[in-house]
Design a protein around this motif. Structure first.
Motif, PDB file in Angstrom:
ATOM      1  N   TYR A 125       0.870  -1.171   0.000  1.00 62.29           N
ATOM      2  CA  TYR A 125       0.000   0.000   0.000  1.00 62.29           C
ATOM      3  C   TYR A 125       0.907   1.220   0.000  1.00 62.29           C
ATOM      4  N   LEU A 126       0.792   2.066  -1.024  1.00 63.08           N
ATOM      5  CA  LEU A 126       1.677   3.210  -1.172  1.00 63.08           C
ATOM      6  C   LEU A 126       1.119   4.476  -0.532  1.00 63.08           C
ATOM      7  N   GLY A 127      -0.161   4.469  -0.197  1.00 61.11           N
ATOM      8  CA  GLY A 127      -0.754   5.603   0.503  1.00 61.11           C
ATOM      9  C   GLY A 127      -1.322   6.655  -0.423  1.00 61.11           C
ATOM     10  N   PRO A 128      -1.655   7.806   0.157  1.00 61.11           N
ATOM     11  CA  PRO A 128      -2.257   8.872  -0.644  1.00 61.11           C
ATOM     12  C   PRO A 128      -1.244   9.481  -1.616  1.00 61.11           C
ATOM     13  N   VAL A 129      -1.733   9.810  -2.813  1.00 57.58           N
ATOM     14  CA  VAL A 129      -0.890  10.436  -3.835  1.00 57.58           C
ATOM     15  C   VAL A 129      -1.638  11.618  -4.428  1.00 57.58           C
ATOM     16  N   ALA A 130      -0.881  12.570  -4.947  1.00 58.50           N
ATOM     17  CA  ALA A 130      -1.467  13.708  -5.642  1.00 58.50           C
ATOM     18  C   ALA A 130      -1.832  13.291  -7.058  1.00 58.50           C
ATOM     19  N   GLU A 131      -2.815  13.956  -7.635  1.00 60.15           N
ATOM     20  CA  GLU A 131      -3.270  13.612  -8.989  1.00 60.15           C
ATOM     21  C   GLU A 131      -2.134  13.744 -10.003  1.00 60.15           C
ATOM     22  N   GLU A 132      -1.216  14.684  -9.779  1.00 63.14           N
ATOM     23  CA  GLU A 132      -0.102  14.899 -10.699  1.00 63.14           C
ATOM     24  C   GLU A 132       0.916  13.756 -10.658  1.00 63.14           C
ATOM     25  N   GLN A 133       0.965  12.981  -9.575  1.00 61.82           N
ATOM     26  CA  GLN A 133       1.928  11.895  -9.428  1.00 61.82           C
ATOM     27  C   GLN A 133       1.484  10.605 -10.113  1.00 61.82           C
ATOM     28  N   ILE A 134       0.215  10.464 -10.408  1.00 61.75           N
ATOM     29  CA  ILE A 134      -0.332   9.207 -10.917  1.00 61.75           C
ATOM     30  C   ILE A 134       0.351   8.721 -12.197  1.00 61.75           C
ATOM     31  N   PRO A 135       0.527   9.565 -13.237  1.00 66.58           N
ATOM     32  CA  PRO A 135       1.179   9.050 -14.459  1.00 66.58           C
ATOM     33  C   PRO A 135       2.615   8.584 -14.211  1.00 66.58           C
ATOM     34  N   PHE A 136       3.333   9.234 -13.305  1.00 68.28           N
ATOM     35  CA  PHE A 136       4.714   8.858 -13.022  1.00 68.28           C
ATOM     36  C   PHE A 136       4.777   7.540 -12.265  1.00 68.28           C
ATOM     37  N   LEU A 137       3.860   7.311 -11.343  1.00 64.61           N
ATOM     38  CA  LEU A 137       3.812   6.037 -10.625  1.00 64.61           C
ATOM     39  C   LEU A 137       3.496   4.890 -11.578  1.00 64.61           C
ATOM     40  N   LYS A 138       2.520   5.092 -12.448  1.00 61.97           N
ATOM     41  CA  LYS A 138       2.157   4.049 -13.402  1.00 61.97           C
ATOM     42  C   LYS A 138       3.300   3.775 -14.370  1.00 61.97           C
ATOM     43  N   ALA A 139       4.018   4.808 -14.791  1.00 70.41           N
ATOM     44  CA  ALA A 139       5.140   4.639 -15.718  1.00 70.41           C
ATOM     45  C   ALA A 139       6.284   3.874 -15.061  1.00 70.41           C
ATOM     46  N   ALA A 140       6.475   4.046 -13.772  1.00 74.05           N
ATOM     47  CA  ALA A 140       7.567   3.377 -13.069  1.00 74.05           C
ATOM     48  C   ALA A 140       7.401   1.864 -13.085  1.00 74.05           C
ATOM     49  N   TYR A 141       6.173   1.368 -13.093  1.00 69.74           N
ATOM     50  CA  TYR A 141       5.919  -0.070 -13.070  1.00 69.74           C
ATOM     51  C   TYR A 141       5.417  -0.618 -14.405  1.00 69.74           C
ATOM     52  N   ALA A 142       5.443   0.197 -15.456  1.00 70.18           N
ATOM     53  CA  ALA A 142       4.989  -0.259 -16.765  1.00 70.18           C
ATOM     54  C   ALA A 142       6.035  -1.170 -17.405  1.00 70.18           C
ATOM     55  N   LYS A 143       5.578  -2.161 -18.179  1.00 67.68           N
ATOM     56  CA  LYS A 143       6.510  -3.050 -18.877  1.00 67.68           C
ATOM     57  C   LYS A 143       7.287  -2.280 -19.936  1.00 67.68           C
ATOM     58  N   ASN A 144       6.585  -1.510 -20.745  1.00 68.76           N
ATOM     59  CA  ASN A 144       7.221  -0.674 -21.767  1.00 68.76           C
ATOM     60  C   ASN A 144       7.278   0.737 -21.207  1.00 68.76           C
ATOM     61  N   LYS A 145       8.478   1.159 -20.794  1.00 70.46           N
ATOM     62  CA  LYS A 145       8.627   2.446 -20.139  1.00 70.46           C
ATOM     63  C   LYS A 145       8.336   3.587 -21.121  1.00 70.46           C
ATOM     64  N   PRO A 146       7.296   4.412 -20.834  1.00 67.96           N
ATOM     65  CA  PRO A 146       7.024   5.561 -21.696  1.00 67.96           C
ATOM     66  C   PRO A 146       8.012   6.684 -21.430  1.00 67.96           C
TER      67      PRO A 146
END
Length: 65
Positions: free
Chosen positions: A37-58
């Motif tokens: 559980y990573l806890g609360p995040v700001a709306e601006e952080q969401i794309p960066f968090l998803k990109a960090a764990y993506a198979k194909n790094k955008p």
């Protein structure tokens, strides 16, 4: 594994919470289990968090050239 974002609304304001989730096949069904559980995040952080764990790094930063 991937990042799952949960959205909750309190008093008309949206709050975002992030979890690291893994899919497993159990008895022929896909079941999601929370690994962290990573806890609360700001709306601006969401794309960066998803990109960090993506198979194909955008590419998140673009050059002006």
């Amino acid at each position: 594994m991937f990042i799952k974002i949960l959205t909750k609304e309190f008093g008309g304001k949206k709050h975002y919470y992030a979890s690291l989730v893994e899919n497993k096949r159990v008895n022929g069904r896909v079941v999601q289990s929370v690994k962290a559980y990573l806890g609360p995040v700001a709306e601006e952080q969401i794309p960066f968090l998803k990109a960090a764990y993506a198979k194909n790094k955008p590419r998140l930063i673009y050059d002006d050239d």
